[in-house]
Design a protein around this motif. Structure first.
Motif, PDB file in Angstrom:
ATOM      1  N   ILE A  66     123.945  -0.133  -4.438  1.00  0.00           N
ATOM      2  CA  ILE A  66     123.701   1.251  -4.517  1.00  0.00           C
ATOM      3  C   ILE A  66     122.537   1.928  -3.998  1.00  0.00           C
ATOM      4  N   GLU A  67     121.411   1.234  -3.898  1.00  0.00           N
ATOM      5  CA  GLU A  67     120.239   1.566  -3.446  1.00  0.00           C
ATOM      6  C   GLU A  67     119.685   2.633  -4.157  1.00  0.00           C
ATOM      7  N   LEU A  68     120.192   3.882  -4.244  1.00  0.00           N
ATOM      8  CA  LEU A  68     119.316   5.077  -4.574  1.00  0.00           C
ATOM      9  C   LEU A  68     119.708   5.177  -6.073  1.00  0.00           C
ATOM     10  N   PRO A  69     118.846   5.460  -7.177  1.00  0.00           N
ATOM     11  CA  PRO A  69     119.461   5.549  -8.762  1.00  0.00           C
ATOM     12  C   PRO A  69     120.308   6.835  -8.971  1.00  0.00           C
ATOM     13  N   SER A  70     120.531   7.714  -8.200  1.00  0.00           N
ATOM     14  CA  SER A  70     121.250   9.135  -8.529  1.00  0.00           C
ATOM     15  C   SER A  70     121.970   9.565  -7.520  1.00  0.00           C
ATOM     16  N   SER A  71     122.885  10.521  -7.809  1.00  0.00           N
ATOM     17  CA  SER A  71     123.714  11.303  -6.836  1.00  0.00           C
ATOM     18  C   SER A  71     122.749  12.014  -6.046  1.00  0.00           C
ATOM     19  N   ASN A  72     121.647  12.766  -6.680  1.00  0.00           N
ATOM     20  CA  ASN A  72     120.734  13.706  -6.226  1.00  0.00           C
ATOM     21  C   ASN A  72     120.042  13.040  -5.020  1.00  0.00           C
ATOM     22  N   SER A  73     119.535  11.845  -5.377  1.00  0.00           N
ATOM     23  CA  SER A  73     118.714  10.997  -4.642  1.00  0.00           C
ATOM     24  C   SER A  73     119.409  10.628  -3.129  1.00  0.00           C
ATOM     25  N   LEU A  74     120.818  10.361  -3.457  1.00  0.00           N
ATOM     26  CA  LEU A  74     121.695   9.882  -2.113  1.00  0.00           C
ATOM     27  C   LEU A  74     121.965  11.182  -1.328  1.00  0.00           C
ATOM     28  N   LYS A  75     121.987  12.417  -2.060  1.00  0.00           N
ATOM     29  CA  LYS A  75     122.208  13.690  -1.096  1.00  0.00           C
ATOM     30  C   LYS A  75     120.672  13.766  -0.306  1.00  0.00           C
ATOM     31  N   LEU A  76     119.591  13.737  -1.115  1.00  0.00           N
ATOM     32  CA  LEU A  76     118.221  13.920  -0.256  1.00  0.00           C
ATOM     33  C   LEU A  76     118.071  12.781   0.835  1.00  0.00           C
ATOM     34  N   LEU A  77     118.243  11.428   0.464  1.00  0.00           N
ATOM     35  CA  LEU A  77     117.850  10.237   1.705  1.00  0.00           C
ATOM     36  C   LEU A  77     118.807  10.002   2.078  1.00  0.00           C
TER      37      LEU A  77
END
Length: 447
Positions: free
Chosen positions: A166-177
């Motif tokens: 999953i790597e990043l803990p939230s959808s917002n973090s995925l959108k950002l990074l």
């Protein structure tokens, strides 16, 4: 580029993936086959000096179509690139195994050309190992998000464990990074693996000849510290993943600042390794001690106290539940006492059937008395060296840990030369590195 150069590049590129533990597989050797994978995950072979032999951990390639801002292998990064052919990975694995360098293979990959193309290459490797080389050792394979369901299911027939990070803990973090990725693409292969494992178990109960499917289960990895999510959010996500996908493990990887991007990434000098360590400890509490995430952290922005392990923090915050009489407490209550792990709790229950336990008996049963004595009574007597008061106990435990850390820093010899292991503590403005006094609990879970 020769095979040695490729190996140097692609083994280094794989080091940031920590979800390569091997456990739970029951793949047996076949007649005239090579390798063996026991219940522990890989065969228990050791070198003459006592070191446990590891897996060959590599990427198939670090060429990637994605441009994740935190990743050293992102498409725009100016780094050496390499690509193994499936035959090269097979030859490396077999040759390393025959030389007793490894016990199995951990194979991941950046996404090359497309998810399906990459997954097809990974599938080709494991099929060649199993069917052509008759290799029965441990194989952990990364499932590629976005790959076709048929490819994921086919790969699961030949490997012992699969993981989708999953790597990043939230959808917002995925959108950002990682704007080219999305939550659903990552969760879909996890659902496929989970459902296929359940189907395989049902078939196995009816037909013993049913081939194995990912007998070691699946795992995932979360990066800690690259994004602003609190420990509360990370731990609740882990709990949901365990409940939803029946994961064997969630691994936590402290963000390593290998990429400089002050606009999107935190400006830190060292990885948040103590925070990672506390999350691993809390993870044990979720899986084996009956704790819920919302018990350990109550509010959305809460992080774990870096001074205490999560169980001790919980006990100090719920001091009204203590002290507990060791000769009367149930198994579930014993597990909530700091210093009493799963094994020692079971031993206490067995020993109590024979005689009433004294304080001295507890040490022989594996209880960590330096923590437990502040939260228990034996035959009604309290053995703490300070009065039963929250602040006094908290200060005493802090003092004990500080003394131990100072002693450890001055006396402990490292097994590693120029290597920083996963649970180290960096001392600001100093070249010294010490371990937290409870560092081993990340591995043993005896809290």
């Amino acid at each position: 580029m020769d095979i040695k150069e490729k190996l140097n590049i692609l083994s280094a590129a794989a080091k940031y993936d920590v979800s390569c533990s091997s456990s739970g597989s029951k793949r047996k050797n076949k007649n005239h086959g090579l390798g063996n994978s026991q219940n522990s995950g890989i065969c228990h072979s050791f070198t003459p000096d006592g070191r446990c032999i590891s897996l060959l951990k590599i990427l198939l390639t670090n060429y990637c179509i994605y441009n994740c801002r935190y990743c050293v292998n992102a498409s725009t990064k100016d780094i050496p690139r390499a690509f193994f052919t499936p035959d090269e990975v097979v030859d490396l694995t077999i040759n390393f195994y025959k030389r007793n360098y490894i016990e199995g293979l951990f194979l991941s990959s950046a996404v090359f050309k497309s998810p399906n193309y990459t997954m097809e290459l990974l599938l080709m490797v494991v099929k060649k190992l199993r069917l052509e080389e008759n290799f029965n050792g441990y194989i952990h394979l990364k499932g590629i998000p976005g790959a076709d369901e048929l490819l994921i299911k086919e790969a699961g027939k030949y490997v012992d464990r699969m993981s989708v990070n999953i790597e990043l803990p939230s959808s917002n973090s995925l959108k950002l990074l990682a704007p080219q990725k999305n939550k659903e693409t990552i969760l879909t292969p996890m659902k496929i693996i989970k459902n296929s494992i359940i189907e395989n178990k049902e078939l196995k109960s009816k037909f013993k000849s049913t081939p194995l499917f990912v007998p070691g289960g699946q795992s995932t990895q979360l990066i800690v510290g690259a994004t602003p999510e609190s420990d509360y959010k990370i731990l609740n996500l882990s709990e949901n993943l365990y409940n939803t996908f029946n994961l064997k493990r969630v691994y936590y990887s402290a963000y390593v600042p290998v990429v400089k991007d002050n606009k999107y990434l935190p400006d830190i000098t060292h990885p948040p390794l103590i925070r990672e360590h506390r999350l691993y400890q809390a993870d044990w509490l979720l899986r084996f001690y009956g704790f819920k995430a919302k018990e350990l952290l109550a509010n959305e922005n809460d992080n774990f106290d870096l001074n205490f392990d999560p169980k001790t923090s919980w006990a100090l915050n719920n001091i009204d539940n203590f002290p507990v009489e060791i000769n009367k407490a149930s198994y579930d209550i014993l597990l909530r006492i700091p210093g009493i792990g799963v094994k020692s709790a079971r031993r206490i229950l067995i020993a109590r059937k024979v005689h009433t336990l004294t304080f001295l008996d507890l040490k022989t049963l594996g209880v960590v008395l330096k923590r437990a004595k502040y939260f228990i009574t034996c035959k009604g007597k309290y053995y703490g060296d300070v009065s039963f008061d929250n602040e006094k106990i908290r200060n005493r435990l802090l003092y004990i840990d500080n003394v131990k850390n100072e002693k450890q820093n001055s006396m402990q010899l490292s097994f590693f030369d120029n290597e920083k292991i996963n649970s180290e503590i960096f001392i600001p403005n100093s070249n010294k590195i010490i371990l937290p006094s409870d560092s081993i609990t990340s591995l043993t879970g005896q809290l």
